[in-house]
Each structure stands twice: as C-alpha cells, then as structure tokens.
Design an enzyme around this catalytic site. Structure first.
Site, PDB file in Angstrom:
ATOM      1  N   LYS A 196       0.851  -1.198   0.000  1.00 46.37           N
ATOM      2  CA  LYS A 196       0.000   0.000   0.000  1.00 46.37           C
ATOM      3  C   LYS A 196       0.883   1.242   0.000  1.00 46.37           C
ATOM      4  O   LYS A 196       1.532   1.557   0.989  1.00 46.37           O
ATOM      5  CB  LYS A 196      -0.927   0.039   1.226  1.00 46.37           C
ATOM      6  CG  LYS A 196      -2.025   1.087   1.020  1.00 46.37           C
ATOM      7  CD  LYS A 196      -2.528   1.738   2.288  1.00 46.37           C
ATOM      8  CE  LYS A 196      -1.688   2.838   2.836  1.00 46.37           C
ATOM      9  NZ  LYS A 196      -1.681   4.095   2.062  1.00 46.37           N
ATOM     10  N   GLU A 271      10.618   1.126  10.071  1.00 49.00           N
ATOM     11  CA  GLU A 271      11.604   2.152   9.682  1.00 49.00           C
ATOM     12  C   GLU A 271      10.926   3.493   9.905  1.00 49.00           C
ATOM     13  O   GLU A 271      10.088   3.901   9.102  1.00 49.00           O
ATOM     14  CB  GLU A 271      11.987   2.000   8.204  1.00 49.00           C
ATOM     15  CG  GLU A 271      12.554   0.659   7.827  1.00 49.00           C
ATOM     16  CD  GLU A 271      13.946   0.436   8.373  1.00 49.00           C
ATOM     17  OE1 GLU A 271      14.577   1.407   8.834  1.00 49.00           O
ATOM     18  OE2 GLU A 271      14.405  -0.712   8.357  1.00 49.00           O
ATOM     19  N   CYS A 305      14.200  10.634   5.643  1.00 43.51           N
ATOM     20  CA  CYS A 305      14.198  10.168   7.037  1.00 43.51           C
ATOM     21  C   CYS A 305      15.529  10.446   7.723  1.00 43.51           C
ATOM     22  O   CYS A 305      15.572  10.764   8.901  1.00 43.51           O
ATOM     23  CB  CYS A 305      13.861   8.678   7.097  1.00 43.51           C
ATOM     24  SG  CYS A 305      14.960   7.681   6.092  1.00 43.51           S
ATOM     25  N   GLU A 402      11.072  15.799  14.942  1.00 44.11           N
ATOM     26  CA  GLU A 402      11.241  15.650  13.493  1.00 44.11           C
ATOM     27  C   GLU A 402      10.338  16.665  12.792  1.00 44.11           C
ATOM     28  O   GLU A 402       9.128  16.703  13.034  1.00 44.11           O
ATOM     29  CB  GLU A 402      10.872  14.235  13.041  1.00 44.11           C
ATOM     30  CG  GLU A 402      11.106  14.052  11.558  1.00 44.11           C
ATOM     31  CD  GLU A 402      10.746  12.651  11.051  1.00 44.11           C
ATOM     32  OE1 GLU A 402       9.623  12.204  11.291  1.00 44.11           O
ATOM     33  OE2 GLU A 402      11.602  12.030  10.396  1.00 44.11           O
TER      34      GLU A 402
HETATM   35  P1  NAP Z   1       2.854   8.165   7.910  1.00 49.07           P
HETATM   36  O1  NAP Z   1       1.825   9.192   8.021  1.00 49.07           O
HETATM   37  O2  NAP Z   1       3.201   7.358   9.101  1.00 49.07           O
HETATM   38  O3  NAP Z   1       2.391   7.217   6.707  1.00 49.07           O
HETATM   39  C1  NAP Z   1       3.201   6.162   6.244  1.00 49.07           C
HETATM   40  C2  NAP Z   1       2.305   5.140   5.577  1.00 49.07           C
HETATM   41  O4  NAP Z   1       1.448   4.564   6.563  1.00 49.07           O
HETATM   42  C3  NAP Z   1       1.384   5.727   4.513  1.00 49.07           C
HETATM   43  O5  NAP Z   1       1.221   4.793   3.463  1.00 49.07           O
HETATM   44  C4  NAP Z   1       0.093   5.896   5.282  1.00 49.07           C
HETATM   45  O6  NAP Z   1      -1.040   5.921   4.457  1.00 49.07           O
HETATM   46  C5  NAP Z   1       0.100   4.653   6.135  1.00 49.07           C
HETATM   47  N1  NAP Z   1      -0.763   4.707   7.307  1.00 49.07           N
HETATM   48  C6  NAP Z   1      -1.200   5.784   7.992  1.00 49.07           C
HETATM   49  N2  NAP Z   1      -2.001   5.400   9.019  1.00 49.07           N
HETATM   50  C7  NAP Z   1      -2.064   4.050   8.979  1.00 49.07           C
HETATM   51  C8  NAP Z   1      -2.715   3.063   9.770  1.00 49.07           C
HETATM   52  N3  NAP Z   1      -3.494   3.384  10.808  1.00 49.07           N
HETATM   53  N4  NAP Z   1      -2.574   1.760   9.448  1.00 49.07           N
HETATM   54  C9  NAP Z   1      -1.801   1.401   8.396  1.00 49.07           C
HETATM   55  N5  NAP Z   1      -1.151   2.284   7.597  1.00 49.07           N
HETATM   56  C10 NAP Z   1      -1.271   3.600   7.892  1.00 49.07           C
HETATM   57  O7  NAP Z   1       4.241   8.766   7.395  1.00 49.07           O
HETATM   58  P2  NAP Z   1       4.451   9.800   6.206  1.00 49.07           P
HETATM   59  O8  NAP Z   1       4.058  11.129   6.686  1.00 49.07           O
HETATM   60  O9  NAP Z   1       3.822   9.251   4.970  1.00 49.07           O
HETATM   61  O10 NAP Z   1       6.025   9.713   5.987  1.00 49.07           O
HETATM   62  C11 NAP Z   1       6.936  10.490   6.658  1.00 49.07           C
HETATM   63  C12 NAP Z   1       7.571   9.692   7.787  1.00 49.07           C
HETATM   64  O11 NAP Z   1       8.244   8.545   7.255  1.00 49.07           O
HETATM   65  C13 NAP Z   1       8.634  10.485   8.504  1.00 49.07           C
HETATM   66  O12 NAP Z   1       8.499  10.319   9.884  1.00 49.07           O
HETATM   67  C14 NAP Z   1       9.943   9.843   8.018  1.00 49.07           C
HETATM   68  O13 NAP Z   1      11.013  10.003   8.894  1.00 49.07           O
HETATM   69  C15 NAP Z   1       9.532   8.431   7.860  1.00 49.07           C
HETATM   70  N6  NAP Z   1      10.464   7.709   6.980  1.00 49.07           N
HETATM   71  C16 NAP Z   1      11.343   6.807   7.539  1.00 49.07           C
HETATM   72  C17 NAP Z   1      12.277   6.140   6.743  1.00 49.07           C
HETATM   73  C18 NAP Z   1      13.264   5.144   7.340  1.00 49.07           C
HETATM   74  O14 NAP Z   1      13.898   4.385   6.583  1.00 49.07           O
HETATM   75  N7  NAP Z   1      13.435   5.108   8.642  1.00 49.07           N
HETATM   76  C19 NAP Z   1      12.308   6.373   5.363  1.00 49.07           C
HETATM   77  C20 NAP Z   1      11.404   7.308   4.830  1.00 49.07           C
HETATM   78  C21 NAP Z   1      10.485   7.960   5.648  1.00 49.07           C
HETATM   79  P3  NAP Z   1      -1.601   7.324   3.871  1.00 49.07           P
HETATM   80  O15 NAP Z   1      -0.483   8.236   3.692  1.00 49.07           O
HETATM   81  O16 NAP Z   1      -2.194   6.880   2.616  1.00 49.07           O
HETATM   82  O17 NAP Z   1      -2.599   7.778   4.861  1.00 49.07           O
END
Ligand code: NAP
Length: 499
Positions: A196, A271, A305, A402
């Site tokens: 997804k 991650e 990230c 962050e």
């Molecule tokens: P996010 O809001 O946590 O969303 C990540 C994914 O999870 C999206 O596909 C989102 O779907 C989905 N999601 C949201 N709520 C969910 C739930 N209740 N159940 C299952 N899936 C759910 O993160 P983001 O804002 O997209 O991304 C930014 C974050 O990613 C930052 O904190 C960044 O540091 C982190 N990141 C970490 C790494 C690493 O390798 N450590 C790499 C890249 C990014 P929708 O968006 O469709 O709602």
C-alpha cells in the site's frame, strides 16, 4: 518571489497518457476497478492532476487472499531461486527502460526535482539487482550436536523459509524507492506481497505495477492497493493471513501498527522517523563539510528520514560554518520539479507546509535567529524557503522533534564528549554524520553514537548493500543489505537421529 507551477508540456507522452488513465488496484495479476477515487494533487500548484483508487477493506481482503494463494501455488513456491532472480532482474531492466516515465510521475506527484527523481529511479533498479543476487544465496547452517546418549549419533541443520504474505506500507517522501526497498528482499526471500503506497504519492507504484505484470511475475505474487492509511492500511496490517508487516513512515503510525500486530503476533519491521545530527569538528575540511551539511538537510526539501536536521559545530569554527550553510541555503533555487533549474521542490501537502512554517515561526518567537534571508513564496504550491536557525536551545522543539522540511538548527559544541552528549540527546536514533580529519577522534565517536548508521566525511547516501534503519524511536529491523532478508525469513531447526 513568484514561483511557476509545473509546466506539463515538459512531460513525456507516456506520463501524460498515464495521468489520464483510470487507475484501479493490482490484484491477482489484474487491474481491478476501484470502488472510490482519491484526487492526486501536484504539490507545485495544489491542482488535481489525476485520480487513484480509494482502496477499502474488501479490496485488501481480495489482495491478501490472492497473495496467500500465490504463496502456496507452485508457479511461485516451486520456482527455483535462479528463476526468482531472473524475474527480479527483468523488472530492474523494465524500470530502466521506463525511467523517463517513472521520473516524470515522481516529479509531479511528490514534487521532487526531476534530476533527483531520475537518481531515485536508477537507484530502485540497482536495489532490485542487488537483492536478486541474494535469492540464490539463502542458506542455513549445519550444527554439530553431540548428545550424551552412548552409541547414538545426531545430525542437525537449520533452513530458512519465506515467512508468507508480507504487508508492505510505505510513505510519500521517495515513493518508488521505498516500495522497492520492501519488495526486493521480500521477493528474493520467496514471499508474496500486498503493497500500500501513501495516498499522497502513489503514481510511480502504480506504474511499477504495469512493469510487474510485464516482467511475468505469477498472478498474486505482488498486489498493489492504493488508498488511505486509516482504511486500506489498517485493514492490511490487521488481516489474519498476513504474516509480516514491513512499515516505513512516522513513529506515531509505526507504534499504532505495532500495537495492532501484537494480538496476532505478526512479525513487524519499523523504519520510522529521525532527527539526525551532523557533527563538524574544527579540523574538518570546512568547505566540504559545509556543503555536506547543507545537502544532508536540504535534499528533497528535508523530506528524507535521515535528514541532518541538527548541526553541531565546534565552537571555534561555529560562525564560519553556520554562515556558510546559510549562504548555501539562500543560493538554492526553489521551483517546480519539472523546471530544470529547480533544486528545491515544494513540500508534499498544505498540512506539511503549515507544520514546517509553524516550527520556524515558533522558534523565532522564542528568540532564535534566522541566518537565512528568504521568505517562503506566496504561491498556490506548497513551497517553503530553506531556513537555518541559530541561538536555539538543545531542549527546543526545533532541535528535538522531526520537522521533515528544509529547516536546520545549528548549535555549538566544545569537545568530543560534548558532541556525543548532544547528538545522543534525542528520542530518535536513525543516522549521524561526522566531519573531521582526525581518524582517532572519528573512531572514538562512532561507537558512542546511538543510531543505525554513521557517515564520515560524507553525507549518508543509501547503497543497496548497506543496511538502513534505526534504534530508539526510529524503529527496528533493516532495509537494504543482506540483513534486510532476515525480516522476510523464518528459521527452522531440524534434528535427526542417524543411529
Ligand atoms: P505516515 O503518516 O506514518 O504514513 C506512512 C504510511 O502509513 C502511509 O502509506 C500511510 O497511508 C500509512 N498509514 C497511515 N495510518 C495508517 C494506519 N493506521 N494503518 C496502516 N497504515 C497507515 O508517514 P508519512 O508522513 O507518509 O512519511 C513520513 C515519515 O516517514 C517520517 O516520519 C519519516 O522520517 C519516515 N520515513 C522513515 C524512513 C526510514 O527508513 N526510517 C524512510 C522514509 C520515511 P496514507 O499516507 O495513505 O494515509
């Protein structure tokens, strides 16, 4: 300062056709019509440019059942490792052949500059090729087991087995690359996948779905369902036929998913977020260090990230380095991704733009000094001017939380002990960069940093062979490298009495 939004005449024919398509979900090797739609917004203009399917629990159920059936079907389960490798290599070739389409889509969907999008597409093919090689190198151990039973002989060994159906959930910041970081080790291990993507940036994953069909993967091995996290994502991570969740995203969502997985004891890899420090000693090559520190935070407008969002500079060179990074920030060209002169694209959405601006504004109200000169442009797109702030306290939100935007906090340190203490004084533990020409200093500091990756005299570029992941609130498990396979494999111990 006015900024033009994307000029779509710069898009290739294939990308224009792709945007006009009706997008569904890839389930069991076929495109299935979505029951609802979500608008795809170009962040450079805030305008809708396409639609994608709003997947729901019914779509997810069909996708997971397809993946579960494919996991057991001989077309996948009896396939040799060499044939799995061949399929993955074919997919890597197809990604390269369609690089222009994929980079165009990433650019208008996520907002990143076209050049950076191209690098990511090439990198995604590289990860697939690296991981394809591991498919044929998954091995167990033979173990010497002498038991205290006179006259008896035993033989023991371990095997590694694919865990089953993987739920892969990825964020919007580098969408294609993040999807491949999950898919490649899962496929090399022999798992099947339901992926997804993030609702804010799903287009390249949908284009990847076309290539997966073209590459000839058996139906159901890879299924892709677009939609909202709360709906499609949650249905996926709670599905009883899913054995493993591989998640990249925010710490808050990661924790929520981890709670949801507890009852069924699914394996989970997380991650998560970061607030990575860059540490510059006075003996560093300062010209390189200044450029490295700037790239560490401003690449992809800080939406990385491992972004180096905290800069610690030894006191004797503090003014020089802080001013140098601020000058570099002011020189960066803000613009829409398709504009070849653009170095810094917009943020992903209005919520993120408001959030990032809020951090800068609150820090200034509390007395921080803004070393950069620019203000964010008044345009419809979600552009934020890069900001470098000094005069902040280690305990400030600007230093501790962050932000995920082009915002850098600069603080001075006195010596190695002080640098280590400041770098570790944060909830996250993803990555760190050290700049110094003193090897002894570097090697004293590396083991003291509590994080998953340390880069020395360079920014922390990902490489397919190098594991990426964190400690503390940045999660657990690893993407990339040989270690990433462990997340997709179970171990079985076999004990045989031979006499
Ligand atoms: P996010 O809001 O946590 O969303 C990540 C994914 O999870 C999206 O596909 C989102 O779907 C989905 N999601 C949201 N709520 C969910 C739930 N209740 N159940 C299952 N899936 C759910 O993160 P983001 O804002 O997209 O991304 C930014 C974050 O990613 C930052 O904190 C960044 O540091 C982190 N990141 C970490 C790494 C690493 O390798 N450590 C790499 C890249 C990014 P929708 O968006 O469709 O709602």
């Amino acid at each position: 300062m006015a900024i033009a939004s994307n000029d779509y005449t710069r898009l290739g024919q294939a990308a224009r056709k792709f945007l006009d398509r009706q997008h569904g979900h890839l389930i069991n090797g076929e495109w299935l019509r979505a029951s609802g739609d979500l608008a795809v917004i170009d962040p450079s203009s805030a305008q809708a440019i396409a639609t994608i399917g709003a997947g729901n629990a019914t779509d997810i159920d069909a996708a997971v059942h397809a993946a579960h059936a494919a996991f057991q079907h001989p077309s996948w389960s009896a396939l040799s490792a060499a044939d799995r490798e061949r399929l993955m290599l074919r997919l890597a070739d197809l990604i390269e052949q369609n690089a222009s389409l994929l980079a165009d889509l990433e650019c208008v969907d996520n907002g990143m500059p076209r050049g950076f999008a191209g690098i990511n597409v090439g990198g995604a093919a590289g990860v697939l090729r690296y991981m394809a090689g591991w498919a044929s190198k998954i091995v167990g151990d033979t173990v010497d087991v002498k038991m205290p039973f006179p006259g008896s002989q035993f033989f023991a060994y371990t095997t590694r087995e694919a865990v089953g159906v993987v739920a892969a959930i990825v964020p919007w910041n580098v969408p294609l690359m993040m999807a491949i970081w999950k898919l490649a080790p899962a496929l090399a291990a022999g798992c099947t996948v339901v992926l997804k993507p993030a609702e804010d940036a799903s287009l390249t994953t949908l284009a990847l779905a076309d290539l997966i069909i073209q590459a000839g993967f058996p139906p159901g091995v890879v299924n892709i369902v677009t939609g909202r996290g709360r709906e499609a994502g949650e249905a996926l991570v709670t599905h009883p036929l899913v054995s493993k969740i591989s998640f990249t995203g925010s710490t808050a969502t990661g924790k929520h998913i981890s709670h949801l997985a507890t009852d069924s004891l699914k394996k989970v890899t997380l991650e998560l977020g970061g607030k990575s420090p860059t540490i510059i000693f006075d003996d560093a090559n300062l010209e390189q260090a200044i450029l490295g520190a700037a790239n560490a935070i401003f690449t992809n407008s800080g939406q990385i990230c491992v972004a180096g969002a905290r800069l610690y500079v030894q006191r004797s060179v503090f003014e020089q380095v802080a001013a140098g990074v601020a000058r570099h920030a002011d020189s960066l060209v803000l613009g829409a991704g398709l504009d070849p002169s653009s170095q810094l694209g917009p943020l992903i959405n209005a919520r993120q733009q408001e959030r990032v601006e809020g951090y800068v504004q609150r820090a200034r109200e509390s007395g921080a000094s803004l070393l950069t000169q620019r203000h964010s442009p008044q345009t419809d797109g979600y552009f934020v001017a890069p900001a470098v702030l000094a005069g902040v306290d280690q305990s400030d939100a600007l230093v501790q939380e962050e932000i995920f935007g082009p915002v850098l906090a600069v603080l001075p340190f006195d010596d190695l002990d002080h640098a280590a203490a400041l770098a570790n004084d944060n909830a996250y533990g993803l990555a760190a960069c050290i700049w110094s020409s003193n090897l002894s200093r570097v090697h004293q500091l590396v083991p003291r940093l509590k994080c998953g990756k340390v880069s020395v005299n360079t920014e922390g570029f990902p490489h397919p062979a190098l594991p990426e992941g964190g400690t503390k609130q940045s999660g657990y498990g690893r993407d990339l490298g040989r270690e990433s396979l462990d997340g997709y494999l179970d171990s079985k111990t076999v004990l045989v009495r031979v006499s």
